[in-house]
Design an enzyme around this catalytic site. Structure first.
Site, mmCIF file in Angstrom:
data_model
loop_
_atom_site.group_PDB
_atom_site.id
_atom_site.type_symbol
_atom_site.label_atom_id
_atom_site.label_comp_id
_atom_site.label_asym_id
_atom_site.label_seq_id
_atom_site.Cartn_x
_atom_site.Cartn_y
_atom_site.Cartn_z
ATOM 1 N N ASP A 33 0.994 -1.281 0.010
ATOM 2 C CA ASP A 33 0.018 -0.094 -0.026
ATOM 3 C C ASP A 33 0.938 1.275 -0.098
ATOM 4 N N THR A 36 -1.515 6.380 1.010
ATOM 5 C CA THR A 36 -2.115 7.702 0.238
ATOM 6 C C THR A 36 -3.020 8.305 1.448
ATOM 7 N N THR A 96 -2.637 5.287 -10.811
ATOM 8 C CA THR A 96 -2.853 4.148 -10.048
ATOM 9 C C THR A 96 -4.015 3.212 -10.603
ATOM 10 N N THR A 120 -15.720 -1.933 -9.843
ATOM 11 C CA THR A 120 -17.082 -1.265 -9.192
ATOM 12 C C THR A 120 -18.138 -1.544 -10.367
ATOM 13 N N ASP A 121 -19.538 -1.447 -10.035
ATOM 14 C CA ASP A 121 -20.577 -1.339 -10.696
ATOM 15 C C ASP A 121 -20.338 -0.032 -11.735
ATOM 16 N N GLU A 122 -19.655 1.078 -11.295
ATOM 17 C CA GLU A 122 -19.878 2.088 -11.960
ATOM 18 C C GLU A 122 -19.427 2.226 -13.362
ATOM 19 N N TYR A 147 -13.076 8.889 -12.396
ATOM 20 C CA TYR A 147 -12.754 7.500 -11.734
ATOM 21 C C TYR A 147 -13.155 6.232 -12.323
ATOM 22 N N LYS A 151 -11.342 3.070 -13.922
ATOM 23 C CA LYS A 151 -11.721 1.324 -13.260
ATOM 24 C C LYS A 151 -12.204 0.615 -14.544
ATOM 25 N N ILE A 188 -21.723 8.000 3.433
ATOM 26 C CA ILE A 188 -22.456 7.416 4.834
ATOM 27 C C ILE A 188 -21.264 7.842 5.913
ATOM 28 N N TYR A 204 -26.277 15.720 -2.036
ATOM 29 C CA TYR A 204 -26.058 16.585 -3.428
ATOM 30 C C TYR A 204 -27.420 16.546 -4.116
ATOM 31 N N ARG A 270 -23.069 17.152 -7.739
ATOM 32 C CA ARG A 270 -21.814 16.565 -8.328
ATOM 33 C C ARG A 270 -21.978 16.652 -9.919
HETATM 34 P P1 NAD Z 1 -9.940 3.461 -0.406
HETATM 35 O O1 NAD Z 1 -9.726 4.671 -1.015
HETATM 36 O O2 NAD Z 1 -10.377 3.252 1.008
HETATM 37 O O3 NAD Z 1 -8.690 2.524 -0.298
HETATM 38 C C1 NAD Z 1 -7.519 2.571 -1.453
HETATM 39 C C2 NAD Z 1 -6.100 2.029 -0.924
HETATM 40 O O4 NAD Z 1 -5.242 2.020 -1.997
HETATM 41 C C3 NAD Z 1 -5.655 3.039 0.080
HETATM 42 O O5 NAD Z 1 -5.033 2.196 0.890
HETATM 43 C C4 NAD Z 1 -4.402 3.530 -0.725
HETATM 44 O O6 NAD Z 1 -3.253 4.022 0.080
HETATM 45 C C5 NAD Z 1 -4.122 2.483 -1.788
HETATM 46 N N1 NAD Z 1 -3.393 3.078 -3.003
HETATM 47 C C6 NAD Z 1 -3.822 3.894 -3.576
HETATM 48 N N2 NAD Z 1 -2.741 4.114 -4.658
HETATM 49 C C7 NAD Z 1 -1.987 3.333 -4.356
HETATM 50 C C8 NAD Z 1 -0.928 2.936 -5.297
HETATM 51 N N3 NAD Z 1 -0.457 3.598 -6.280
HETATM 52 N N4 NAD Z 1 0.036 1.903 -4.827
HETATM 53 C C9 NAD Z 1 -0.541 1.232 -3.817
HETATM 54 N N5 NAD Z 1 -1.485 1.584 -2.959
HETATM 55 C C10 NAD Z 1 -2.160 2.353 -3.357
HETATM 56 O O7 NAD Z 1 -10.579 2.410 -1.440
HETATM 57 P P2 NAD Z 1 -11.887 1.402 -1.029
HETATM 58 O O8 NAD Z 1 -13.287 1.886 -0.894
HETATM 59 O O9 NAD Z 1 -11.401 0.227 -0.124
HETATM 60 O O10 NAD Z 1 -11.856 0.540 -2.662
HETATM 61 C C11 NAD Z 1 -11.224 -0.626 -2.872
HETATM 62 C C12 NAD Z 1 -11.224 -1.057 -4.230
HETATM 63 O O11 NAD Z 1 -12.616 -1.573 -4.329
HETATM 64 C C13 NAD Z 1 -11.156 -0.139 -5.597
HETATM 65 O O12 NAD Z 1 -10.265 -0.627 -6.442
HETATM 66 C C14 NAD Z 1 -12.323 0.449 -5.736
HETATM 67 O O13 NAD Z 1 -12.560 0.754 -7.037
HETATM 68 C C15 NAD Z 1 -13.273 -0.874 -5.401
HETATM 69 N N6 NAD Z 1 -14.737 -0.629 -5.049
HETATM 70 C C16 NAD Z 1 -14.885 0.231 -4.073
HETATM 71 C C17 NAD Z 1 -16.317 0.246 -3.478
HETATM 72 C C18 NAD Z 1 -16.680 1.131 -2.426
HETATM 73 O O14 NAD Z 1 -17.991 1.198 -2.426
HETATM 74 N N7 NAD Z 1 -15.930 1.847 -1.506
HETATM 75 C C19 NAD Z 1 -17.401 -0.499 -4.237
HETATM 76 C C20 NAD Z 1 -16.910 -1.154 -5.515
HETATM 77 C C21 NAD Z 1 -15.507 -1.455 -5.947
HETATM 78 O O1 DAU Z 2 -20.760 1.950 -7.096
HETATM 79 C C1 DAU Z 2 -19.563 1.602 -6.375
HETATM 80 C C2 DAU Z 2 -18.729 3.108 -5.940
HETATM 81 O O2 DAU Z 2 -19.216 3.606 -4.801
HETATM 82 C C3 DAU Z 2 -17.201 2.748 -5.719
HETATM 83 O O3 DAU Z 2 -16.779 2.251 -7.089
HETATM 84 C C4 DAU Z 2 -16.472 3.940 -5.396
HETATM 85 O O4 DAU Z 2 -15.312 3.825 -5.144
HETATM 86 C C5 DAU Z 2 -17.243 4.603 -4.019
HETATM 87 O O5 DAU Z 2 -16.732 5.616 -3.796
HETATM 88 C C6 DAU Z 2 -18.887 4.661 -4.353
HETATM 89 O O6 DAU Z 2 -18.943 5.728 -5.290
HETATM 90 P P1 DAU Z 2 -20.089 6.810 -5.294
HETATM 91 O O7 DAU Z 2 -19.645 8.316 -5.952
HETATM 92 O O8 DAU Z 2 -21.455 6.141 -5.479
HETATM 93 O O9 DAU Z 2 -19.774 7.129 -3.720
HETATM 94 P P2 DAU Z 2 -19.884 8.379 -2.552
HETATM 95 O O10 DAU Z 2 -19.910 7.987 -1.221
HETATM 96 O O11 DAU Z 2 -19.090 9.599 -2.942
HETATM 97 O O12 DAU Z 2 -21.526 8.879 -2.851
HETATM 98 C C7 DAU Z 2 -22.694 8.212 -2.542
HETATM 99 C C8 DAU Z 2 -23.865 8.788 -3.188
HETATM 100 O O13 DAU Z 2 -24.040 10.042 -2.285
HETATM 101 C C9 DAU Z 2 -23.598 9.745 -4.381
HETATM 102 O O14 DAU Z 2 -25.136 9.635 -5.069
HETATM 103 C C10 DAU Z 2 -23.297 10.936 -4.128
HETATM 104 C C11 DAU Z 2 -24.014 11.418 -2.769
HETATM 105 N N1 DAU Z 2 -23.406 12.159 -1.805
HETATM 106 C C12 DAU Z 2 -21.991 11.926 -1.416
HETATM 107 C C13 DAU Z 2 -21.466 12.898 -0.673
HETATM 108 C C14 DAU Z 2 -19.979 12.514 -0.237
HETATM 109 C C15 DAU Z 2 -24.135 13.204 -1.244
HETATM 110 O O15 DAU Z 2 -25.250 13.278 -1.391
HETATM 111 N N2 DAU Z 2 -23.501 13.872 -0.333
HETATM 112 C C16 DAU Z 2 -21.994 13.806 0.083
HETATM 113 O O16 DAU Z 2 -21.596 14.558 0.889
#
Ligand code: NAD
Ligand code: DAU
Length: 334
Positions: A33, A36, A96, A120-122, A147, A151, A188, A204, A270
């Protein structure tokens, strides 16, 4: 089994490490890791004696070659993960998510190592609120943000490395995760920690955007199901039928914390904000036998609120910086 976990100090990767240590005693875990802003090293502090931790960048091909040469399985979580950040500066997302994934793919190709790619589903874009459709493995890619497009690009690299070079890879595309250890920039945790700090939650746009919530442990159990039983070269969608609109999430957080349900503000939307995500995870359930364990979102949310209330030390240091950054882009509109 030697397992290299990329991004293991972030939200989902760290939960994966903790759960794997608890449930898979045969796994010898190395985490790489970059640490970051999104990482919180405190998450892994209690287990540092049980894993090998390497601070490094996945785009550093000689480091990655060395680590991959010494493992049986790579589980690739590391990413720049936040849509809002990708709108203000996409460069680290290109580095990255694309170059980093390329570096891993070349290493697993050289060493013939099994690789699981977390996505991700995005990548599928979004759905209208009244569309009966949900995303399936056959849905066309149509990403909206820097983003999600990086992905999507990384997923396509994996598919090409499977087809052209015979890399032993699987891909999963999951919906929005919630649970402990999630960075306070995300929806959340941001709203929970706002209320705990005496600040009004921020929605938003019109607050009607829908996300398909899944508990992080259910996501990580699905990842292991795919590693154990998935077919090489295939993609699996992970989702737990958890569609909820953002306004309902905020109202639930306020109610669970004893506040009036309308004590929130609407802020500027957004740019390019995806309207709705929805996952059809039939393939994962029928072919691999996975089932989510967290079936009641409100009780999972309540447990997550309790976790943030009890772990102020874990999130407090990041909170002010995150809110200052948001304040520079968002304006209260109602
Ligand atoms: P996060 O941002 O919480 O964590 C990302 C981690 O990757 C951090 O620890 C960061 O230091 C590390 N990192 C970033 N750049 C790096 C690099 N160049 N080399 C090594 N380490 C690096 O992310 P998360 O929410 O835990 O997401 C993890 C994975 O799951 C991602 O691939 C994301 O696209 C995917 N994903 C996330 C969600 C979600 O809801 N959070 C949903 C679906 C998929
Ligand atoms: O769907 C999977 C994705 O979910 C992952 O790939 C991403 O890594 C993860 O960050 C997440 O993306 P979103 O953009 O959906 O998540 P976020 O938490 O940023 O926002 C969730 C929803 O809430 C989105 O519709 C934007 C809204 N939002 C977000 C923030 C931060 C608000 O309304 N207010 C806020 O303050």
């Amino acid at each position: 089994m030697r397992v290299l976990v990329t991004g293991g100090a972030g939200f989902i990767g760290a939960n994966f490490v903790l759960r794997t240590l608890a449930r898979r005693p045969d796994a010898e875990i190395t985490v790489v890791d970059k640490l970051t802003y999104a990482a919180n090293p405190a998450t892994l502090t209690p287990v540092l004696d049980a894993i090998t931790f390497v601070k490094g960048d996945i785009a550093d091909s000689s480091l990655i070659d060395e680590l991959v040469g010494d493992t049986d399985l790579v589980v690739h979580f590391a990413a720049e993960s936040h849509n809002d950040n990708s709108l203000s500066d996409p460069s680290s997302f290109i580095h990255t998510n694309l170059i980093g994934t390329y570096s891993l793919l070349e290493a697993v190709r050289r060493h013939d190592v099994r690789y699981h790619h977390i996505s991700t589903d995005e990548v599928y874009g979004d759905l209208d609120l009244d569309d009966p459709a949900r995303f399936t493995e056959a849905t066309a890619y149509n990403p909206s943000s820097p983003y999600s497009s990086t992905k999507a690009g990384s997923d396509l690299l994996v598919r090409a490395w499977v087809r052209s070079f015979g890399v032993q890879a699987t891909i999963s595309n999951c919906s929005n995760n919630y649970g402990p250890y999630q960075h306070v920039e995300k929806f959340i945790p941001r709203q929970i920690t706002n209320v705990l700090s005496g600040v009004r939650p921020r929605l938003y746009g019109d607050g009607r955007n829908v996300r398909d919530w899944i508990h992080v442990d259910d996501h990580n159990d699905a990842v292991w199901a795919i590693i154990d039983r998935g077919q090489i070269g295939e993609t699996y969608l992970i989702g737990a039928d958890g569609e909820v609109d953002n306004r309902t999430v905020v109202e639930s957080i306020l109610e669970l914390l004893g506040q009036p349900a309308d004590a929130f503000d609407f802020v500027t939307d957004r740019p390019g904000h995806d309207r709705r995500y929805a996952i059809d995870s039939t393939r994962l359930r029928t072919e691999l036998g996975w089932q989510p364990q967290y079936l009641d979102f409100r009780s999972g949310l309540s447990a997550t609120i309790d976790w943030y209330r009890e772990h102020t030390d874990w999130w407090q240091a990041a909170k002010d910086g995150v809110e200052q950054k948001y304040a520079s882009t968002e304006q209260v509109v109602g």
